[in-house]
Design a protein around this motif. Structure first.
Motif, PDB file in Angstrom:
ATOM      1  N   ARG A  36       0.943  -1.150   0.001  1.00 51.31           N
ATOM      2  CA  ARG A  36       0.218   0.078   0.059  1.00 51.31           C
ATOM      3  C   ARG A  36       0.933   1.232  -0.157  1.00 51.31           C
ATOM      4  NH1 ARG A  36      -3.277  -3.389   3.257  1.00 51.31           N
ATOM      5  NH2 ARG A  36      -2.502  -2.519   5.241  1.00 51.31           N
ATOM      6  N   GLN A  38       4.465   1.537  -0.561  1.00 50.19           N
ATOM      7  CA  GLN A  38       5.551   1.626  -1.362  1.00 50.19           C
ATOM      8  C   GLN A  38       5.004   1.857  -3.001  1.00 50.19           C
ATOM      9  OE1 GLN A  38       5.206  -1.269   0.744  1.00 50.19           O
ATOM     10  NE2 GLN A  38       7.038  -2.188  -0.094  1.00 50.19           N
ATOM     11  N   LEU A  39       3.840   1.134  -3.230  1.00 46.16           N
ATOM     12  CA  LEU A  39       3.268   0.909  -4.702  1.00 46.16           C
ATOM     13  C   LEU A  39       2.066   1.492  -5.011  1.00 46.16           C
ATOM     14  CD1 LEU A  39       3.864   0.123  -7.789  1.00 46.16           C
ATOM     15  CD2 LEU A  39       3.335  -2.289  -6.858  1.00 46.16           C
ATOM     16  N   MET A  40       1.045   1.200  -3.839  1.00 48.08           N
ATOM     17  CA  MET A  40      -0.472   1.584  -4.303  1.00 48.08           C
ATOM     18  C   MET A  40      -0.613   3.093  -4.191  1.00 48.08           C
ATOM     19  SD  MET A  40      -3.790   0.138  -2.639  1.00 48.08           S
ATOM     20  CE  MET A  40      -5.076  -0.529  -3.762  1.00 48.08           C
ATOM     21  N   ALA A  41      -0.225   3.841  -3.191  1.00 55.95           N
ATOM     22  CA  ALA A  41      -0.175   5.273  -3.122  1.00 55.95           C
ATOM     23  C   ALA A  41       0.521   5.860  -4.238  1.00 55.95           C
ATOM     24  CB  ALA A  41       0.098   5.549  -1.703  1.00 55.95           C
ATOM     25  N   PRO A  42       1.831   5.538  -4.543  1.00 53.60           N
ATOM     26  CA  PRO A  42       2.291   6.414  -5.590  1.00 53.60           C
ATOM     27  C   PRO A  42       1.703   6.307  -6.960  1.00 53.60           C
ATOM     28  CG  PRO A  42       3.799   5.142  -4.068  1.00 53.60           C
ATOM     29  CD  PRO A  42       2.592   4.780  -3.979  1.00 53.60           C
ATOM     30  N   LEU A  43       1.297   4.775  -7.134  1.00 59.58           N
ATOM     31  CA  LEU A  43       0.552   4.718  -8.527  1.00 59.58           C
ATOM     32  C   LEU A  43      -0.646   5.422  -8.597  1.00 59.58           C
ATOM     33  CD1 LEU A  43       0.530   2.896 -11.123  1.00 59.58           C
ATOM     34  CD2 LEU A  43      -0.574   1.196  -9.783  1.00 59.58           C
ATOM     35  N   ALA A  44      -1.424   5.452  -7.521  1.00 53.27           N
ATOM     36  CA  ALA A  44      -2.796   6.398  -7.391  1.00 53.27           C
ATOM     37  C   ALA A  44      -2.158   7.641  -7.733  1.00 53.27           C
ATOM     38  CB  ALA A  44      -3.427   6.153  -5.964  1.00 53.27           C
ATOM     39  N   ALA A  46       0.544   9.058  -9.347  1.00 58.63           N
ATOM     40  CA  ALA A  46       0.925   9.180 -10.679  1.00 58.63           C
ATOM     41  C   ALA A  46      -0.252   9.235 -11.511  1.00 58.63           C
ATOM     42  CB  ALA A  46       1.929   7.998 -11.042  1.00 58.63           C
TER      43      ALA A  46
END
Ligand SMILES: [Zn+2]
Ligand SMILES: [Zn+2]
Lengths: 198, 198
Positions: A36, A38-44, A46
């Motif tokens: 959540r 490292q990946l999910m929040a930055p992806l959301a 971006a």
């Protein structure tokens, strides 16, 4: 808030992406849930950023974040050559090839009576006006070797018949590294007809 | 803002999802760019929403948005049965089977000396305490039929040997080497109904 519904809604949206079905969308969302921070929040973030700022270039139809895309805004790109492509994916493919130094016209599709896609939807009148006003020397038709792609290429060539620009198209033949045994008959036939002195 | 860099950053993040490589991530982002309003913005919003609100259930380890997940918070779910699964994907697979009406313990992995995953990391002491305090009648070990899964199942069975609970495992129907998340719903239901004493 119903948490299962939120996650299901996310899976449903992910499943609408090309190449992801319901099962792979579920696996992707689970991977996101595990990462959540490292990946999910930055992806959301971006995705929201691009969704908010992306816009179609008013000259060529490429996607950028300004009225002019980076290619149209780049004074180092030659203005005398316009490469016509079906969509932005094809423009990206051309750019990866690093062989073309001119500018583009992105059609956004092909002519299709079935889907009511006519010349106006593809910006063909705008292309014709651009070729005249920019004094374009060459228009390269880099459309897909499909029936729709070639029908559209012929239409554009006709529309530009009155211009001073030379109309060319990508050569057809055996791809670099390609093995004859894996090529379809049409490609082999085209390569044979366009054979050159060795 | 450098627009190409923003889009490239988005592609790089998408390519980190399971099942998507660089090429399919590019195609997915292009599809999103074409549907900025209908798909990209809602997807970014749904993802940000889940990233912000998702949390691990303090009792079972399932993912929800409160201290208690919807299953632990549901008074209609039987408290006498605990189904132990490796991760949330397996819990979802069990729920899709609609055969199990009890509660869960999500390990979050399997025992692994290599990756320094011990009983504490999997919440096994918490499971043992829970079985004692809730007066659990049956613990169903629904772990994957892999070496790691079965090693972990044996460890848990040993840890619960002193409890009053009956320890069972899913029956035939789970193929050797098979993973729950890839099974069809009927197979999971059949395996659950035919569960045996471990
Ligand atoms: Zn442009
Ligand atoms: Zn729970």
């Amino acid at each position: 808030m119903d948490d299962t519904r939120d996650i299901e809604a996310l899976i449903d949206l992910m499943a609408r992406l090309p190449g992801l079905g319901p099962r792979s969308a579920r696996r992707a969302v689970l991977a996101l849930l595990k990462k959540r921070g490292q990946l999910m929040a930055p992806l959301a973030q971006a995705m929201a950023n691009v969704a908010l700022n992306a816009r179609d270039c008013m000259v060529c139809g490429n996607i950028g974040t300004s009225e002019l895309c980076p290619i149209c805004a780049d004074p180092a790109r030659a203005t005398g050559e316009i490469c016509v492509v079906e969509d932005v994916a094809d423009l990206w493919a051309m750019e990866r090839g690093q062989a073309f130094k001119g500018r583009y016209h992105v059609l956004g599709g092909t002519l299709s009576a079935l889907d009511s896609v006519g010349p106006d939807e593809l910006g063909i009148p705008r292309l014709v006006a651009r070729v005249a006003s920019e004094g374009t020397r060459e228009v390269i038709l880099a459309l897909n070797a499909t029936v729709d792609g070639q029908t559209t290429a012929h239409y554009i060539a006709d529309a530009l018949a009155g211009s001073a620009a030379q109309i060319t198209s990508l050569a057809q033949g055996v791809p670099v590294g390609g093995e004859l045994d894996y090529l379809d008959d049409g490609t082999i036939g085209a390569a044979l007809r366009a054979r050159r002195r060795f």
